[in-house]
Design a protein around this motif. Structure first.
Motif: not given
Length: 954
Positions: A294-295, A307-309, A403-406, A450-451
């Protein structure tokens, strides 16, 4: 001490900006010959770099190296005082490639050339251990390396970071899943310090390098490291030295659990209750990819995105160390590393349902059922069914993988990509990095991260105007959080109070102040969910509310209902703070964040109480660190110590069942159980917090009992909701129920005389003889009608139970837990919040907001109960009980307990009956049937909220 930790002054840094000749001993050094990291698959490049470093080829290539000082080939990176090392790294000797040297001796404001490499050889500190040792003797003590490889295309900070151990590699041989933090890659936690460098994320300085004038940076070292030193305190050594003093500086490495494909024997009572014949015994289980994949890092070029957490974890993950920078946002319980509470932003968010949303096995099983029902509905037109499935997945993941969907939706505007998010993207592992949708799957697995929240802002939907409230409810809810400007990140602090440079350097994001981050409307985006009833189209001449429906055109022609109304429930309560002029009890006003992001902490056992957290909201290298050249100016990196205003990111409700599944099956679900930055037992501590939440912040119970005759007992139970919304809230299948026991003390202990609301060991409610009630699974009566428990005002039989819940029927008249077949509310007696009003908080504007206010209304039975609807957030139930002849009243006690179930038995059975052929359902069945709840907070599949015992009066 302060003088030992100050950075180099401007004069030193200015002098080094002049061009200098490379010393003769390394003037003819050769390049590494390695390709750039972005040119190869991650594993391939890492293995090549590892071989290069472990063979010490940089020495044979004649690279420049740190200078020898006073007969010592090794230097410290911080002081060593009273048994504690304050270095940013262990003791080091650094080698510099010719590309790096050309930049160091030239114009530091120019880009560092790609292919430049800096290799740190690292040794147990302090450097005084190595005085007088020969080259071979020093090399023999070498423990590990950290490496920086310049490749500007890989990430915004421009470096590929790696760490390799000499004694052995971190274990990569687990048979099922490897969950250790990666040894190498872009976007590593190293940027926590290196982002404070003025140029190109490096503090490299010629005064440390052999052949240049000047003294190298030196730090005070006392004799406490020496064996037999007088009164020397214990030197805290990390358990695992593979990360050297990174561990001392607050970087933990834990042993992580893993689940084999099949684990032990299932619970036989669970098997008997939930139709085991539907599931193949030896079917392989679908595993979630490990979280190390998950990076998603900030891009080296192009527009910034989510960006990922793990990119936030470095600075906002808390520190636990006796040395440099720690502890910060960490309450240590003992000197043992990791023993304590990690209260940092990342540390608590990680184990919230928000942090786990993309991997939630309960949600995924629900989605299986929705897909299976759609495929059945459109069996005569499979292509049409596939279209509905695609759109439904995209809609659901707007909240569960936002985040992935958007990001996919945004990128598809300019790239040749399908804009609809598919669940299959979540299962693209690190072996699929070349797949164009891999990035979106990685972002999606990171959950409500977070993002996402910190990129949201909204001037349009400010709270002051009721007209804007309707616009907000129409345009922002159902997972359509408004996004701010690209390249900006938003928080509650004013711009002149933010140390912005590290985030700019590391992620290309400029932190900004925006009040929306503190508004309940931020939360309401995903906690007001307006969904279609896909088997109830609206006739064209009746489509009068289409402007209020979600913006997916495929679903607009269907009747919609508000499946989740937590924000609206809060708005229609004494707790809403958006319209203070309409709140008659302002002393109760509190935002969602006020409850779910408190500033204080109390441990579940009550032994630790902190009224307000204190510390720094980010951990970066600043002027409190050991001396270093080429730092950003102080104002840009000084994260000040805060005595108030630090909000915890616990986001806790009562879904302890979800966390228990991750606790026992973390390998199957792909996550660590311990925190990387601090080593703390983050998951188990989160479960402790659920006990506290249930006990302290949910409900109050009061019981009054009296004998009306020798064997006739009347019991009144008052249940008061302490939450700022309905309870239960959230998805409609949550339930709470009252267990009432009348017990008699005897020589052999307590004997139950009468009961309502008892369960068996798998959480199904039973009658006085221990038989599962027909209402538990909506069994049909003699007339073919499904049975359920209505809202009770009076209970007189042991098969009657007060259950606070929502029950829905589909268009066929069957009870359903489908989110998109919510045709008829049969029951909704979930406890109303304090201050609830039938016409909402703005009675004069009720007609304008009726669709939304009605979503806070109770069902047809409860709305006629006067004590339930009086706005006091309570319900009173009377029990009229006949006891056995010969009962001794003096030995009788009454015990009332309210329990909570986040996934009731009927919900599980509907999942297993609807989609037993689908992988997420099979995974949930395996997890649920093997879940060991004996002796836990969820024993018998229920969470205790409150319990009161009373002696009846006579």
């Amino acid at each position: 001490m302060a003088g030992l930790l100050m950075a180099a002054g401007p004069a030193t840094q200015a002098a080094e900006s002049q061009h200098r000749a490379i010393p003769s001993y390394c003037a003819n050094a050769k390049s590494s010959g390695l390709p750039l990291p972005t040119s190869l698959p991650q594993d391939d490049y890492e293995s090549r770099l590892k071989a290069f470093v472990k063979d010490r080829r940089y020495v044979n290539l004649g690279w420049c190296v740190d200078k020898e000082t006073a007969g010592n080939l090794v230097r410290d990176t911080g002081p060593f005082i009273d048994g504690v090392y304050y270095g940013t790294h262990p003791a080091v000797r650094v080698y510099y490639s010719p590309e790096a040297m050309a930049w160091i001796t030239g114009n530091r404001e120019s880009p560092m050339p790609d292919g430049a490499i800096i290799v740190k050889e690292m040794f147990p500190p302090p450097a005084a251990r190595y005085e007088g040792l020969s080259e071979d003797e020093v090399v023999d003590k070498l423990s590990n390396w950290t490496v920086m490889v310049r490749d500007a295309a890989g990430a915004k900070d421009g470096w590929y970071w790696a760490e390799f151990s000499r004694s052995g590699d971190q274990a990569h041989n687990e048979p099922l899943v490897h969950l250790n933090y990666p040894d190498a890659g872009f976007g590593q936690y190293c940027v926590r310090c290196h982002a404070s460098a003025k140029h190109q994320s490096t503090f490299s300085t010629t005064r440390n390098i052999k052949g240049f004038p000047g003294e190298p940076i030196r730090y005070r070292v006392d004799d406490s490291w020496r064996e037999g030193a007088v009164a020397a305190p214990h030197v805290h050594e990390p358990k695992n030295t593979q990360r050297g003093s990174h561990r001392m500086a607050g970087h933990g490495l834990s042993e992580f659990g893993k689940a084999p494909p099949r684990l032990g024997s299932p619970n036989p009572e669970f098997i008997a209750l939930f139709s085991p014949g539907r599931f193949p015994k030896d079917a392989p289980l679908q595993l979630l990819p490990k979280e190390t994949g998950d990076r998603v890092v900030a891009p080296g070029k192009g527009k910034p995105g989510f960006v990922t957490s793990d990119q936030c974890m470095s600075c906002h993950g808390g520190l636990n160390s006796q040395g440099l920078s720690g502890p910060n946002l960490f309450i240590a319980l003992s000197p043992e590393y990791g023993d304590g509470y990690n209260l940092s932003h990342y540390g608590e968010w990680r184990w919230s349902p928000m942090g786990l949303a993309g991997r939630d096995p309960i949600f995924h099983a629900q989605l299986d059922s929705e897909i299976s029902l759609l495929e059945k509905q459109f069996s005569s037109d499979p292509e049409k069914g596939k279209t509905y499935v695609r759109h439904l997945e995209n809609l659901c993941f707007s909240c569960h993988a936002p985040m992935g969907q958007r990001q996919l939706s945004r990128d598809a505007e300019t790239l040749d990509l399908d804009p609809l998010f598919k669940r299959e993207y979540l299962f693209l592992t690190e072996d699929h990095r070349d797949d164009p949708y891999y990035k979106y799957g990685a972002l999606g697995r990171d959950g409500v991260s977070c993002a996402l929240c910190h990129s949201a802002r909204s001037d349009k939907f400010a709270s002051a105007d009721i007209g804007k409230l309707r616009a907000y409810l129409t345009e922002v809810t159902t997972g359509r959080l408004p996004r701010g400007e690209l390249g900006e990140i938003y928080g509650p602090l004013k711009e002149d109070d933010i140390a912005a440079e590290p985030m700019k350097n590391a992620l290309g994001l400029t932190p900004k102040h925006d009040p929306f981050i503190k508004s309940s409307r931020l939360c309401g985006s995903c906690h007001t969910v307006n969904l279609p009833n896909v088997d109830q189209p609206i006739p064209p001449d009746q489509r009068t509310m289409l402007d209020d429906l979600p913006n997916d055109a495929l679903f607009r022609p269907f009747k919609h209902t508000i499946e989740q109304a937590t924000y609206l429930e809060w708005l229609n309560s004494a707790y809403q703070d958006e319209y203070p002029e309409f709140n008659k009890t302002p002393q109760h006003a509190q935002s969602c964040q006020g409850c779910h992001m408190p500033e204080g902490f109390t441990s579940a056992d009550g032994k630790i109480h902190v009224q307000r957290l204190q510390g720094r909201i980010a951990s970066v290298q600043d002027h409190t660190h050991p001396e270093a050249d080429h730092l950003v100016e102080a104002d840009g990196i000084n994260v000040r110590y805060r005595e108030e205003g630090i909000s915890r990111h616990k986001f806790r409700g009562l879904n302890a069942t979800l966390l228990m599944m991750f606790e026992q099956f973390n390998g199957m679900l792909g996550v660590r159980k311990d925190d990387f930055m601090t080593g703390a037992k983050g998951l188990s501590q989160a479960l402790e917090g659920y006990v506290q939440q249930a006990r302290d912040n949910t409900v109050d119970l009061e019981v009054q009992a009296a004998f009306d005759g020798a064997n006739s007992l009347t019991v009144d139970v008052d249940v008061t909701n302490k939450a700022g919304h309905r309870f239960p809230s959230g998805v409609g299948f949550r339930r709470a129920f009252l267990e009432l026991l009348v017990v008699e003390d005897g020589v052999d202990g307590e004997r139950t005389l009468w009961s309502s609301g008892r369960t068996n060991t798998v959480g199904a409610i039973v009658d006085g003889d221990g038989n599962v009630l027909p209402t538990e699974f909506f069994d049909r009566d003699a007339d073919g009608k499904e049975q359920y428990q209505p809202h009770h005002e009076v209970i007189s039989r042991q098969d009657q139970v007060q259950i606070y819940e929502e029950l829905i029927q589909d268009t066929k008249g069957d009870f359903t837990t489908s989110f998109i077949r919510r045709h008829k509310h049969v029951k909704d007696n979930r406890l109303l919040p304090l201050g609830w009003q039938l016409r909402g908080p703005f009675p004069d504007r009720y007609a304008e907001l009726e669709y939304y206010i009605e979503a806070t209304h109770p069902g047809q039975d409860a709305i006629r109960d006067p004590d339930y609807t009086d706005g006091k957030g309570r319900d009173r139930i009377r029990y009229e009980i006949s006891l056995p002849e010969g009962t001794d009243p003096d030995k009788v006690s009454v015990r009332a307990t309210l329990f909570y179930q986040s996934i009731p038995p009927y919900w599980l059975r509907q999942r297993f009956e609807t989609a037993p052929h689908m992988p997420a359902t099979q995974r949930l069945y395996y997890i649920a049937s093997h879940l060991n709840l004996d002796g836990t907070l969820l024993e018998d599949w229920k969470l205790r909220l409150a319990s009161v015992t009373a002696k009846p009066s006579r």
